[in-house]
Design a protein around this motif. Structure first.
Motif, PDB file in Angstrom:
ATOM      1  N   ASP A 120       0.854  -1.112  -0.108  1.00  0.00           N
ATOM      2  CA  ASP A 120       0.108   0.238   0.070  1.00  0.00           C
ATOM      3  C   ASP A 120       0.957   1.143   0.002  1.00  0.00           C
ATOM      4  OD1 ASP A 120       0.978   0.151   2.640  1.00  0.00           O
ATOM      5  OD2 ASP A 120      -1.052   0.065   3.598  1.00  0.00           O
ATOM      6  N   LYS A 121       0.315   2.483   0.194  1.00  0.00           N
ATOM      7  CA  LYS A 121       0.948   3.452   0.006  1.00  0.00           C
ATOM      8  C   LYS A 121       1.872   4.025   1.247  1.00  0.00           C
ATOM      9  CE  LYS A 121      -1.891   6.087  -3.028  1.00  0.00           C
ATOM     10  NZ  LYS A 121      -3.037   7.263  -3.343  1.00  0.00           N
ATOM     11  N   ASP A 122       1.799   3.178   2.267  1.00  0.00           N
ATOM     12  CA  ASP A 122       2.575   3.418   3.467  1.00  0.00           C
ATOM     13  C   ASP A 122       3.764   2.380   3.314  1.00  0.00           C
ATOM     14  OD1 ASP A 122       1.133   5.342   4.793  1.00  0.00           O
ATOM     15  OD2 ASP A 122      -0.176   3.789   5.454  1.00  0.00           O
ATOM     16  N   CYS A 179      -1.984  -4.602   5.300  1.00  0.00           N
ATOM     17  CA  CYS A 179      -3.189  -3.886   4.672  1.00  0.00           C
ATOM     18  C   CYS A 179      -4.035  -4.804   4.017  1.00  0.00           C
ATOM     19  CB  CYS A 179      -2.852  -2.726   3.749  1.00  0.00           C
ATOM     20  SG  CYS A 179      -4.568  -1.915   3.190  1.00  0.00           S
ATOM     21  N   ARG A 216      -4.644  -1.847   8.516  1.00  0.00           N
ATOM     22  CA  ARG A 216      -5.904  -1.466   8.130  1.00  0.00           C
ATOM     23  C   ARG A 216      -6.517  -2.607   7.618  1.00  0.00           C
ATOM     24  NH1 ARG A 216      -6.927   4.179   6.751  1.00  0.00           N
ATOM     25  NH2 ARG A 216      -5.310   5.286   7.458  1.00  0.00           N
ATOM     26  N   GLN A 259      -5.596   4.249  -0.341  1.00  0.00           N
ATOM     27  CA  GLN A 259      -4.404   3.519   0.446  1.00  0.00           C
ATOM     28  C   GLN A 259      -3.670   2.830  -0.384  1.00  0.00           C
ATOM     29  OE1 GLN A 259      -4.109   4.160   3.646  1.00  0.00           O
ATOM     30  NE2 GLN A 259      -2.283   2.671   3.600  1.00  0.00           N
TER      31      GLN A 259
END
Length: 338
Positions: A120-122, A179, A216, A259
């Motif tokens: 994900d973007k994290d 995620c 998440r 996300q």
């Protein structure tokens, strides 16, 4: 409120990390952001476990996950850890992980795809389950419930190592969670009892034996009437876990793509990725990139154990045992600290 003078003391005996060990956000109780009291609780928990004969998984990051799961109550954290180790021993998980083979995977995925796919973007691994095709009657003609749960446990182990360490190296900071996307498209009322039964067992494993691994969760394509099922599911989960879960209907794309980058999301659930051979079977992610991945600890341990018994040809044609030190692969250089 962040800890004053945030710190974390690593233990030379157990903390042999080759990836960043500081969490990106300064939340209290997370690695690199401990109060002096929290550091003392880590040390206390380790001493209590050592006194009972435990020697594995006593590293600081693991103990912190169990402490956070029990709000830093040392005695409750100790019980959770001991229960987990008992389960690992009963299921022979440590022996199973290095040799696990799941040849029925492709046939099962026709009914129930479960897979890790990119990040994900994290920078966290994305885990996807598509539940609409679940048919336990058909699936149990291919495999057993025990094998399905064992495979889930093995994948959790592979999440712990090598997936999360590889993602941490790439991100430059410690990543400990994933995620999760659960696609409920096609889960009608007639399938709810089957889905409910399996998810309850899988949720219990996750919460009891792999604490603090959920970053998440997105439940997408939630059908009409799902709120009633969700009300029951929430009862199994810690309130902190519930806060991480987002229930979305068919119009989920905007929130999910905020996300997960579209290029990292399979086309089947609204992204643009189309891996050769299918995203569900690609295992794509930093853990497949030589720049970021390293052999998992369980791989090294299994290799060392095999090396102690493997025959080595002597000059006269006789075989002699090879020591682990002779045959073990050299450790990769550790990256710079976060």
């Amino acid at each position: 409120m962040a800890a004053e003078n945030p710190t974390m003391t690593l233990n030379a005996k157990y903390d042999d990390y080759d990836f960043p060990t500081t969490a990106p956000e300064g939340r209290p109780g997370h690695p690199g952001h401990l109060t002096s009291e929290q550091q003392a609780q880590v040390d206390q928990l380790r001493l209590l476990l050592e006194a009972e004969g435990y020697t594995d998984r006593l590293d600081t990051l693991t103990l912190l996950r169990f402490l956070r799961a029990r709000k830093f109550d040392v005695n409750l954290s100790k019980k959770m850890f001991v229960d987990c180790e008992t389960w690992r021993k009963e299921t022979k998980l440590d022996e199973t992980v290095p040799i696990w083979d799941y040849p029925e995977k492709e046939a099962l995925f026709k009914y129930y795809p479960q897979y890790y796919h990119k990040t994900d973007k994290d920078g966290r691994p994305v885990y996807i389950e598509q539940m609409g095709g679940i048919d336990l009657t058909a699936m149990y003609k291919i495999t057993t419930a025990d094998r399905m749960l064992t495979n889930l446990a093995v994948e959790y182990e592979r999440l712990s190592d090598p997936r999360l360490p590889a993602c941490s190296r790439k991100a430059g900071s410690l990543l400990e969670t994933c995620c999760t996307i659960m696609d409920l498209k096609g889960v009608g009322i007639t399938k709810v009892p089957q889905v409910y039964s399996y998810v309850k067992q899988a949720s219990a494993m996750s919460q009891n034996y792999y604490p603090e691994r959920l970053g998440r969760m997105y439940l997408i394509n939630a059908p009409w009437g799902f709120s009633g099922v969700w009300g029951a599911v929430k009862g199994w989960l810690d309130p902190v876990t519930v806060e991480k879960i987002h229930i979305l209907g068919s119009g989920y794309q905007k929130e999910l793509l905020a996300q997960v980058p579209a290029e990292n999301l399979p086309k089947s659930i609204g992204g643009t990725c189309e891996c050769e051979g299918g995203c569900a079977f690609s295992n794509a992610g930093p853990w497949q990139d030589a720049q970021w991945t390293r052999p998992a600890k369980w791989e090294k341990k299994a290799g060392a154990a095999a090396a102690t018994t493997a025959p080595k040809e002597a000059a006269a044609g006789e075989s002699v045992p090879v020591t682990a030190a002779e045959d073990a692969p050299a450790a990769a250089p550790a990256p710079a600290a976060a």
